[in-house]
Scaffold this motif. Structure first.
Motif, PDB file in Angstrom:
ATOM      1  N   PRO A   1       0.834  -1.215   0.000  1.00 20.35           N
ATOM      2  CA  PRO A   1       0.000   0.000   0.000  1.00 20.35           C
ATOM      3  C   PRO A   1       0.860   1.254   0.000  1.00 20.35           C
ATOM      4  CG  PRO A   1      -0.017  -1.076   2.166  1.00 20.35           C
ATOM      5  CD  PRO A   1       0.677  -2.008   1.223  1.00 20.35           C
ATOM      6  N   TRP A   2       0.297   2.357  -0.496  1.00 20.56           N
ATOM      7  CA  TRP A   2       1.040   3.616  -0.575  1.00 20.56           C
ATOM      8  C   TRP A   2       1.017   4.317   0.776  1.00 20.56           C
ATOM      9  CZ3 TRP A   2      -0.842   6.012  -5.888  1.00 20.56           C
ATOM     10  CH2 TRP A   2      -0.439   5.129  -6.914  1.00 20.56           C
ATOM     11  N   ILE A   3       1.588   3.646   1.727  1.00 26.11           N
ATOM     12  CA  ILE A   3       1.631   4.161   3.094  1.00 26.11           C
ATOM     13  C   ILE A   3       3.035   3.943   3.640  1.00 26.11           C
ATOM     14  CG2 ILE A   3       0.769   3.801   5.450  1.00 26.11           C
ATOM     15  CD1 ILE A   3      -1.853   2.802   4.180  1.00 26.11           C
ATOM     16  N   CYS A   4       3.568   4.967   4.292  1.00 25.37           N
ATOM     17  CA  CYS A   4       4.888   4.808   4.886  1.00 25.37           C
ATOM     18  C   CYS A   4       4.817   3.765   6.001  1.00 25.37           C
ATOM     19  CB  CYS A   4       5.400   6.141   5.448  1.00 25.37           C
ATOM     20  SG  CYS A   4       6.956   5.956   6.340  1.00 25.37           S
ATOM     21  N   ALA A   5       5.688   2.781   5.907  1.00 25.73           N
ATOM     22  CA  ALA A   5       5.661   1.687   6.873  1.00 25.73           C
ATOM     23  C   ALA A   5       6.106   2.135   8.261  1.00 25.73           C
ATOM     24  CB  ALA A   5       6.536   0.544   6.385  1.00 25.73           C
ATOM     25  N   ARG A   6       6.689   3.326   8.363  1.00 27.89           N
ATOM     26  CA  ARG A   6       7.157   3.804   9.669  1.00 27.89           C
ATOM     27  C   ARG A   6       6.147   4.757  10.314  1.00 27.89           C
ATOM     28  NH1 ARG A   6       9.820   0.343   9.264  1.00 27.89           N
ATOM     29  NH2 ARG A   6      12.060  -0.029   9.368  1.00 27.89           N
ATOM     30  N   CYS A   7       5.857   5.835   9.608  1.00 27.31           N
ATOM     31  CA  CYS A   7       5.032   6.873  10.232  1.00 27.31           C
ATOM     32  C   CYS A   7       3.569   6.782   9.804  1.00 27.31           C
ATOM     33  CB  CYS A   7       5.593   8.263   9.934  1.00 27.31           C
ATOM     34  SG  CYS A   7       5.459   8.760   8.205  1.00 27.31           S
ATOM     35  N   GLY A   8       3.258   5.914   8.868  1.00 21.66           N
ATOM     36  CA  GLY A   8       1.872   5.695   8.502  1.00 21.66           C
ATOM     37  C   GLY A   8       1.279   6.756   7.590  1.00 21.66           C
ATOM     38  N   ARG A   9       2.137   7.656   7.105  1.00 22.33           N
ATOM     39  CA  ARG A   9       1.647   8.692   6.199  1.00 22.33           C
ATOM     40  C   ARG A   9       1.134   8.067   4.903  1.00 22.33           C
ATOM     41  NH1 ARG A   9       5.430  13.559   3.897  1.00 22.33           N
ATOM     42  NH2 ARG A   9       3.951  14.429   2.442  1.00 22.33           N
ATOM     43  N   GLU A  10      -0.019   8.558   4.452  1.00 23.36           N
ATOM     44  CA  GLU A  10      -0.595   8.017   3.226  1.00 23.36           C
ATOM     45  C   GLU A  10      -0.206   8.862   2.028  1.00 23.36           C
ATOM     46  OE1 GLU A  10      -4.746   6.988   3.362  1.00 23.36           O
ATOM     47  OE2 GLU A  10      -4.587   6.561   5.511  1.00 23.36           O
ATOM     48  N   PHE A  11      -0.070   8.195   0.901  1.00 24.20           N
ATOM     49  CA  PHE A  11       0.349   8.889  -0.312  1.00 24.20           C
ATOM     50  C   PHE A  11      -0.650   8.676  -1.442  1.00 24.20           C
ATOM     51  CE2 PHE A  11       4.053   8.569   2.259  1.00 24.20           C
ATOM     52  CZ  PHE A  11       4.781   9.709   1.968  1.00 24.20           C
ATOM     53  N   THR A  12      -0.686   9.671  -2.312  1.00 23.05           N
ATOM     54  CA  THR A  12      -1.522   9.599  -3.500  1.00 23.05           C
ATOM     55  C   THR A  12      -0.633   9.846  -4.718  1.00 23.05           C
ATOM     56  OG1 THR A  12      -2.014  11.958  -3.505  1.00 23.05           O
ATOM     57  CG2 THR A  12      -3.473  10.543  -2.208  1.00 23.05           C
ATOM     58  N   LEU A  13      -1.223   9.782  -5.880  1.00 20.13           N
ATOM     59  CA  LEU A  13      -0.455  10.028  -7.107  1.00 20.13           C
ATOM     60  C   LEU A  13       0.220  11.392  -7.067  1.00 20.13           C
ATOM     61  CD1 LEU A  13      -2.490   8.617 -10.120  1.00 20.13           C
ATOM     62  CD2 LEU A  13      -0.160   8.052  -9.458  1.00 20.13           C
ATOM     63  N   LYS A  14      -0.412  12.344  -6.350  1.00 18.78           N
ATOM     64  CA  LYS A  14       0.120  13.711  -6.303  1.00 18.78           C
ATOM     65  C   LYS A  14       1.469  13.791  -5.611  1.00 18.78           C
ATOM     66  CE  LYS A  14      -3.577  17.120  -6.642  1.00 18.78           C
ATOM     67  NZ  LYS A  14      -4.440  18.050  -5.871  1.00 18.78           N
ATOM     68  N   ASN A  15       1.631  13.047  -4.529  1.00 19.78           N
ATOM     69  CA  ASN A  15       2.888  13.157  -3.778  1.00 19.78           C
ATOM     70  C   ASN A  15       3.633  11.822  -3.710  1.00 19.78           C
ATOM     71  OD1 ASN A  15       1.207  11.778  -2.089  1.00 19.78           O
ATOM     72  ND2 ASN A  15       1.335  13.199  -0.378  1.00 19.78           N
ATOM     73  N   LEU A  16       3.329  10.980  -4.650  1.00 20.54           N
ATOM     74  CA  LEU A  16       3.934   9.644  -4.639  1.00 20.54           C
ATOM     75  C   LEU A  16       5.450   9.682  -4.760  1.00 20.54           C
ATOM     76  CD1 LEU A  16       3.043   6.694  -4.437  1.00 20.54           C
ATOM     77  CD2 LEU A  16       3.061   6.593  -6.927  1.00 20.54           C
ATOM     78  N   HIS A  17       5.966  10.778  -5.332  1.00 22.66           N
ATOM     79  CA  HIS A  17       7.421  10.867  -5.484  1.00 22.66           C
ATOM     80  C   HIS A  17       8.127  10.975  -4.134  1.00 22.66           C
ATOM     81  CE1 HIS A  17       5.894  14.997  -5.443  1.00 22.66           C
ATOM     82  NE2 HIS A  17       7.059  15.337  -4.933  1.00 22.66           N
ATOM     83  N   LEU A  18       7.364  11.265  -3.090  1.00 19.05           N
ATOM     84  CA  LEU A  18       7.959  11.337  -1.758  1.00 19.05           C
ATOM     85  C   LEU A  18       7.998   9.975  -1.064  1.00 19.05           C
ATOM     86  CD1 LEU A  18       6.242  14.622  -0.486  1.00 19.05           C
ATOM     87  CD2 LEU A  18       8.566  14.353  -1.353  1.00 19.05           C
ATOM     88  N   LEU A  19       7.364   9.017  -1.709  1.00 17.84           N
ATOM     89  CA  LEU A  19       7.374   7.667  -1.158  1.00 17.84           C
ATOM     90  C   LEU A  19       8.464   6.854  -1.853  1.00 17.84           C
ATOM     91  CD1 LEU A  19       5.964   5.747   0.831  1.00 17.84           C
ATOM     92  CD2 LEU A  19       4.450   5.056  -1.022  1.00 17.84           C
ATOM     93  N   THR A  20       9.376   6.339  -1.066  1.00 14.78           N
ATOM     94  CA  THR A  20      10.519   5.620  -1.636  1.00 14.78           C
ATOM     95  C   THR A  20      10.490   4.163  -1.188  1.00 14.78           C
ATOM     96  OG1 THR A  20      11.878   6.255   0.247  1.00 14.78           O
ATOM     97  CG2 THR A  20      11.958   7.678  -1.688  1.00 14.78           C
ATOM     98  N   VAL A  21      11.299   3.381  -1.833  1.00 13.31           N
ATOM     99  CA  VAL A  21      11.345   1.956  -1.507  1.00 13.31           C
ATOM    100  C   VAL A  21      12.661   1.629  -0.807  1.00 13.31           C
ATOM    101  CG1 VAL A  21      11.345  -0.370  -2.435  1.00 13.31           C
ATOM    102  CG2 VAL A  21       9.816   1.354  -3.396  1.00 13.31           C
TER     103      VAL A  21
END
Ligand SMILES: [Zn+2]
Ligand SMILES: [Zn+2]
Length: 133
Positions: free
Chosen positions: A47-67
């Motif tokens: 899921p597009w959710i940070c595994a640490r802080c639980g922040r949710e992401f959408t297509l708009k800010n997906l670039h801030l979600l890294t692997v």
């Protein structure tokens, strides 16, 4: 005796810098594609959710979600995503600084050995020493 022995190719082994640049660029491009590949896979699996802080992401800010690679081994990319973790850039940063602190701290002889073997250029520097031999 065959009379052809004089036809020696002297250009073999010479790579001009232009070709070298091209090879390097190609390698970089492949690396980028590979990186992009596992990121997309991870985003598909997890899921597009940070595994640490639980922040949710959408297509708009997906670039801030890294692997992130759980075992810190970027070569370990099982297709089931078991080594990947979706982390926001902040948590990802934190995760890596934590890991570096651990490595720098020493104490574990195994990790010490790992840092020693992890210097690919150490040998090269040795070879370049003028006083060799
Ligand atoms: Zn986070
Ligand atoms: Zn990471």
């Amino acid at each position: 005796m065959a009379g052809n022995s004089r036809q020696k190719r002297q250009k073999v082994g010479k790579i001009n810098s232009e070709e070298m640049d091209r090879i390097v660029a190609l390698a970089k491009q492949k690396e980028q594609e590979r990186l992009k590949g596992y990121r997309e896979q991870s985003l598909r699996i997890h899921p597009w959710i940070c595994a640490r802080c639980g922040r949710e992401f959408t297509l708009k800010n997906l670039h801030l979600l890294t692997v992130h690679h759980k075992d810190h081994n970027h070569e370990n990319n099982p297709p089931d995503g078991s080594n990947w973790e979706n982390l926001c850039i902040y948590c990802h940063d934190h995760e890596h600084s934590k890991y570096m602190d651990y490595e720098a701290g020493g104490g574990d002889p195994q990790s010490e050995e790992k840092t020693v073997t992890h210097k690919p250029f150490a040998r090269l520097a040795d070879l370049l020493k003028p006083d060799k031999g």
